[in-house]
Scaffold this motif. Structure first.
Motif, PDB file in Angstrom:
ATOM      1  N   LEU A   1       5.544  39.659  18.708  1.00 24.40           N
ATOM      2  CA  LEU A   1       4.764  40.608  17.913  1.00 24.40           C
ATOM      3  C   LEU A   1       5.311  42.023  18.040  1.00 24.40           C
ATOM      4  CD1 LEU A   1       1.231  39.319  18.943  1.00 24.40           C
ATOM      5  CD2 LEU A   1       2.505  38.752  16.853  1.00 24.40           C
ATOM      6  N   ALA A   2       5.551  42.644  16.895  1.00 23.40           N
ATOM      7  CA  ALA A   2       5.967  44.041  16.834  1.00 23.40           C
ATOM      8  C   ALA A   2       4.764  44.885  16.444  1.00 23.40           C
ATOM      9  CB  ALA A   2       7.068  44.209  15.784  1.00 23.40           C
ATOM     10  N   ASP A   3       4.697  46.112  16.923  1.00 26.91           N
ATOM     11  CA  ASP A   3       3.692  47.040  16.412  1.00 26.91           C
ATOM     12  C   ASP A   3       3.793  47.043  14.891  1.00 26.91           C
ATOM     13  OD1 ASP A   3       2.040  48.160  18.308  1.00 26.91           O
ATOM     14  OD2 ASP A   3       3.016  50.116  18.317  1.00 26.91           O
ATOM     15  N   GLY A   4       2.661  47.081  14.217  1.00 27.34           N
ATOM     16  CA  GLY A   4       2.665  47.083  12.764  1.00 27.34           C
ATOM     17  C   GLY A   4       2.760  45.710  12.142  1.00 27.34           C
ATOM     18  N   PHE A   5       2.625  44.632  12.961  1.00 28.61           N
ATOM     19  CA  PHE A   5       2.677  43.279  12.404  1.00 28.61           C
ATOM     20  C   PHE A   5       1.428  43.020  11.553  1.00 28.61           C
ATOM     21  CE2 PHE A   5      -0.019  42.487  16.042  1.00 28.61           C
ATOM     22  CZ  PHE A   5      -0.844  41.445  15.652  1.00 28.61           C
ATOM     23  N   GLU A   6       1.545  42.076  10.634  1.00 26.71           N
ATOM     24  CA  GLU A   6       0.388  41.681   9.829  1.00 26.71           C
ATOM     25  C   GLU A   6      -0.371  40.577  10.555  1.00 26.71           C
ATOM     26  OE1 GLU A   6      -0.050  41.665   5.569  1.00 26.71           O
ATOM     27  OE2 GLU A   6       2.134  41.827   5.431  1.00 26.71           O
ATOM     28  N   ALA A   7      -1.639  40.832  10.840  1.00 29.59           N
ATOM     29  CA  ALA A   7      -2.459  39.878  11.596  1.00 29.59           C
ATOM     30  C   ALA A   7      -2.521  38.527  10.901  1.00 29.59           C
ATOM     31  CB  ALA A   7      -3.861  40.446  11.803  1.00 29.59           C
ATOM     32  N   ALA A   8      -2.611  38.519   9.572  1.00 27.45           N
ATOM     33  CA  ALA A   8      -2.699  37.244   8.838  1.00 27.45           C
ATOM     34  C   ALA A   8      -1.436  36.411   9.025  1.00 27.45           C
ATOM     35  CB  ALA A   8      -2.940  37.502   7.353  1.00 27.45           C
ATOM     36  N   GLU A   9      -0.290  37.063   9.126  1.00 27.17           N
ATOM     37  CA  GLU A   9       0.961  36.334   9.305  1.00 27.17           C
ATOM     38  C   GLU A   9       1.075  35.775  10.733  1.00 27.17           C
ATOM     39  OE1 GLU A   9       4.397  38.486   7.883  1.00 27.17           O
ATOM     40  OE2 GLU A   9       3.335  39.090   6.068  1.00 27.17           O
ATOM     41  N   ALA A  10       0.536  36.481  11.701  1.00 25.63           N
ATOM     42  CA  ALA A  10       0.529  35.968  13.072  1.00 25.63           C
ATOM     43  C   ALA A  10      -0.477  34.831  13.220  1.00 25.63           C
ATOM     44  CB  ALA A  10       0.198  37.087  14.057  1.00 25.63           C
ATOM     45  N   SER A  11      -1.615  34.963  12.534  1.00 32.10           N
ATOM     46  CA  SER A  11      -2.698  33.987  12.715  1.00 32.10           C
ATOM     47  C   SER A  11      -2.346  32.597  12.209  1.00 32.10           C
ATOM     48  CB  SER A  11      -3.984  34.475  12.050  1.00 32.10           C
ATOM     49  OG  SER A  11      -3.876  34.420  10.639  1.00 32.10           O
ATOM     50  N   VAL A  12      -1.428  32.489  11.248  1.00 32.20           N
ATOM     51  CA  VAL A  12      -1.063  31.137  10.789  1.00 32.20           C
ATOM     52  C   VAL A  12      -0.395  30.362  11.919  1.00 32.20           C
ATOM     53  CG1 VAL A  12      -0.930  31.720   8.336  1.00 32.20           C
ATOM     54  CG2 VAL A  12       1.138  31.866   9.749  1.00 32.20           C
ATOM     55  N   PHE A  13       0.391  31.052  12.723  1.00 38.06           N
ATOM     56  CA  PHE A  13       1.032  30.386  13.859  1.00 38.06           C
ATOM     57  C   PHE A  13       0.000  30.053  14.942  1.00 38.06           C
ATOM     58  CE2 PHE A  13       4.732  32.861  12.185  1.00 38.06           C
ATOM     59  CZ  PHE A  13       5.543  31.785  11.879  1.00 38.06           C
TER      60      PHE A  13
ATOM     61  N   GLY B   1       4.858  51.252  11.559  1.00 37.05           N
ATOM     62  CA  GLY B   1       5.812  51.273  12.664  1.00 37.05           C
ATOM     63  C   GLY B   1       6.483  49.958  12.984  1.00 37.05           C
ATOM     64  N   PHE B   2       6.395  48.989  12.067  1.00 38.19           N
ATOM     65  CA  PHE B   2       6.930  47.649  12.351  1.00 38.19           C
ATOM     66  C   PHE B   2       8.391  47.676  12.796  1.00 38.19           C
ATOM     67  CE2 PHE B   2       9.053  43.725  10.846  1.00 38.19           C
ATOM     68  CZ  PHE B   2       8.360  42.795  11.592  1.00 38.19           C
ATOM     69  N   TYR B   3       9.240  48.427  12.115  1.00 37.98           N
ATOM     70  CA  TYR B   3      10.671  48.376  12.423  1.00 37.98           C
ATOM     71  C   TYR B   3      11.034  49.090  13.725  1.00 37.98           C
ATOM     72  CZ  TYR B   3      10.705  46.502   7.772  1.00 37.98           C
ATOM     73  OH  TYR B   3      10.428  45.724   6.671  1.00 37.98           O
ATOM     74  N   ASN B   4      10.146  49.942  14.230  1.00 33.06           N
ATOM     75  CA  ASN B   4      10.406  50.569  15.533  1.00 33.06           C
ATOM     76  C   ASN B   4      10.540  49.500  16.605  1.00 33.06           C
ATOM     77  OD1 ASN B   4      10.182  53.083  14.307  1.00 33.06           O
ATOM     78  ND2 ASN B   4       8.043  53.330  14.876  1.00 33.06           N
ATOM     79  N   ASP B   5       9.644  48.509  16.586  1.00 38.51           N
ATOM     80  CA  ASP B   5       9.732  47.407  17.547  1.00 38.51           C
ATOM     81  C   ASP B   5      10.688  46.321  17.074  1.00 38.51           C
ATOM     82  OD1 ASP B   5       7.882  48.651  19.155  1.00 38.51           O
ATOM     83  OD2 ASP B   5       6.325  47.116  18.930  1.00 38.51           O
ATOM     84  N   ALA B   6      10.602  45.950  15.797  1.00 38.08           N
ATOM     85  CA  ALA B   6      11.391  44.818  15.281  1.00 38.08           C
ATOM     86  C   ALA B   6      12.892  45.076  15.355  1.00 38.08           C
ATOM     87  CB  ALA B   6      10.974  44.499  13.848  1.00 38.08           C
ATOM     88  N   PHE B   7      13.311  46.343  15.340  1.00 36.38           N
ATOM     89  CA  PHE B   7      14.728  46.685  15.443  1.00 36.38           C
ATOM     90  C   PHE B   7      15.098  47.166  16.849  1.00 36.38           C
ATOM     91  CE2 PHE B   7      15.604  47.650  10.636  1.00 36.38           C
ATOM     92  CZ  PHE B   7      15.315  46.335  10.326  1.00 36.38           C
TER      93      PHE B   7
ATOM     94  N   GLU C   1      16.272  46.864  20.628  1.00 38.85           N
ATOM     95  CA  GLU C   1      17.250  45.946  21.220  1.00 38.85           C
ATOM     96  C   GLU C   1      16.607  44.848  22.052  1.00 38.85           C
ATOM     97  OE1 GLU C   1      20.504  45.068  21.053  1.00 38.85           O
ATOM     98  OE2 GLU C   1      20.513  46.365  19.302  1.00 38.85           O
ATOM     99  N   ARG C   2      15.463  45.121  22.680  1.00 38.57           N
ATOM    100  CA  ARG C   2      14.785  44.075  23.449  1.00 38.57           C
ATOM    101  C   ARG C   2      14.292  42.960  22.521  1.00 38.57           C
ATOM    102  NH1 ARG C   2      10.454  47.890  26.040  1.00 38.57           N
ATOM    103  NH2 ARG C   2      10.810  48.808  23.983  1.00 38.57           N
ATOM    104  N   PHE C   3      13.765  43.352  21.374  1.00 37.35           N
ATOM    105  CA  PHE C   3      13.271  42.406  20.366  1.00 37.35           C
ATOM    106  C   PHE C   3      14.440  41.605  19.801  1.00 37.35           C
ATOM    107  CE2 PHE C   3      11.043  41.142  16.501  1.00 37.35           C
ATOM    108  CZ  PHE C   3       9.685  41.225  16.807  1.00 37.35           C
ATOM    109  N   LEU C   4      15.518  42.319  19.437  1.00 41.46           N
ATOM    110  CA  LEU C   4      16.706  41.673  18.868  1.00 41.46           C
ATOM    111  C   LEU C   4      17.377  40.742  19.872  1.00 41.46           C
ATOM    112  CD1 LEU C   4      18.248  44.733  16.972  1.00 41.46           C
ATOM    113  CD2 LEU C   4      16.748  42.943  16.052  1.00 41.46           C
ATOM    114  N   GLY C   5      17.325  41.098  21.151  1.00 44.43           N
ATOM    115  CA  GLY C   5      17.917  40.254  22.183  1.00 44.43           C
ATOM    116  C   GLY C   5      17.233  38.894  22.278  1.00 44.43           C
ATOM    117  N   VAL C   6      15.917  38.878  22.093  1.00 43.96           N
ATOM    118  CA  VAL C   6      15.184  37.605  22.102  1.00 43.96           C
ATOM    119  C   VAL C   6      15.650  36.745  20.933  1.00 43.96           C
ATOM    120  CG1 VAL C   6      12.910  36.535  21.807  1.00 43.96           C
ATOM    121  CG2 VAL C   6      13.171  38.527  23.310  1.00 43.96           C
ATOM    122  N   ILE C   7      15.771  37.350  19.758  1.00 48.46           N
ATOM    123  CA  ILE C   7      16.235  36.621  18.569  1.00 48.46           C
ATOM    124  C   ILE C   7      17.619  36.042  18.811  1.00 48.46           C
ATOM    125  CG2 ILE C   7      16.942  36.884  16.153  1.00 48.46           C
ATOM    126  CD1 ILE C   7      14.718  39.090  15.953  1.00 48.46           C
TER     127      ILE C   7
END
Length: 195
Positions: free
Chosen positions: A8-20, A81-87, A89-95
């Motif tokens: 989860l990144a800051d600025g994520f959409e709750a509905a998109e997380a909730s399906v998982f 602020g989604f791309y602040n977390d999604a981009f 390096e810690r987030f990208l390293g997991v990917i």
């Protein structure tokens, strides 16, 4: 038990997380009971697009990615602020870890841009938010992806999608990769989906 990392990144959409959380929660209690989903963020609190704040179960610095079998990432809004977390390096390293290990990766809407930024979509088929007013497909292409103008793209171990409406289908595709088509049909039936 197969473990899914919901990143989860800051600025994520709750509905998109909730399906998982719902699909894998239903599977854990009512399906074949073979999956466990764990929410993970860069910090102890993560705020979604519409200012709903959640407390992830784990912080990224405290996890061992090797204990997970699949990665799921919901999209979000730049304005939140989604791309602040999604981009980050810690987030990208997991990917990059999940890609290098050829473990399933499922993203919804603009979460595919984090996959693109990480470098794993180079010369691969993928999609992202596709509304005619958006430039996100051009952005995904700039990361080297072969952009497809379809709702969901499944290229090898990577699933990308074009908008929030695809969320349940993406979650069910990931569940099928980790369990079976018959199990997905059972979970869909229990959740009230037409099968």
């Amino acid at each position: 038990m197969k473990k899914i990392l919901l990143l989860l990144a800051d600025g994520f959409e709750a509905a998109e997380a909730s399906v998982f959380t719902d699909v894998f929660g239903w599977n854990k209690w009512e399906g074949d009971r073979s999956t466990e989903l764990v929410t993970v963020g860069l910090r102890e609190q993560v705020k979604c697009t519409w200012n709903f704040t959640i407390i992830p179960e784990r912080v990224i610095s405290d996890i061992d990615v090797e204990e997970f079998d699949a990665l799921a990432i919901p999209g979000g809004f730049e304005e939140a602020g989604f791309y602040n977390d999604a981009f980050d390096e810690r987030f990208l390293g997991v990917i990059r870890y999940f890609h290098a290990s050829q473990k399933p990766i499922a993203s919804i809407c603009v979460a595919s841009l984090a996959l693109g930024k990480s470098g794993i979509l180079q010369d691969r088929k993928a999609t992202t938010y596709s509304h005619p007013t958006s430039h996100r497909q051009d952005q995904l292409q700039s990361f080297g992806a072969n952009v497809q103008n379809v709702p969901i793209v499944h290229d090898g171990h990577i699933i990308t999608s074009s908008n929030p409406a695809t969320g349940f289908n993406v979650a069910f595709l990931l569940l099928e990769q980790l369990t079976s088509e018959a199990n997905v049909k059972r979970v869909k039936d229990l959740m009230g989906f037409e099968i």
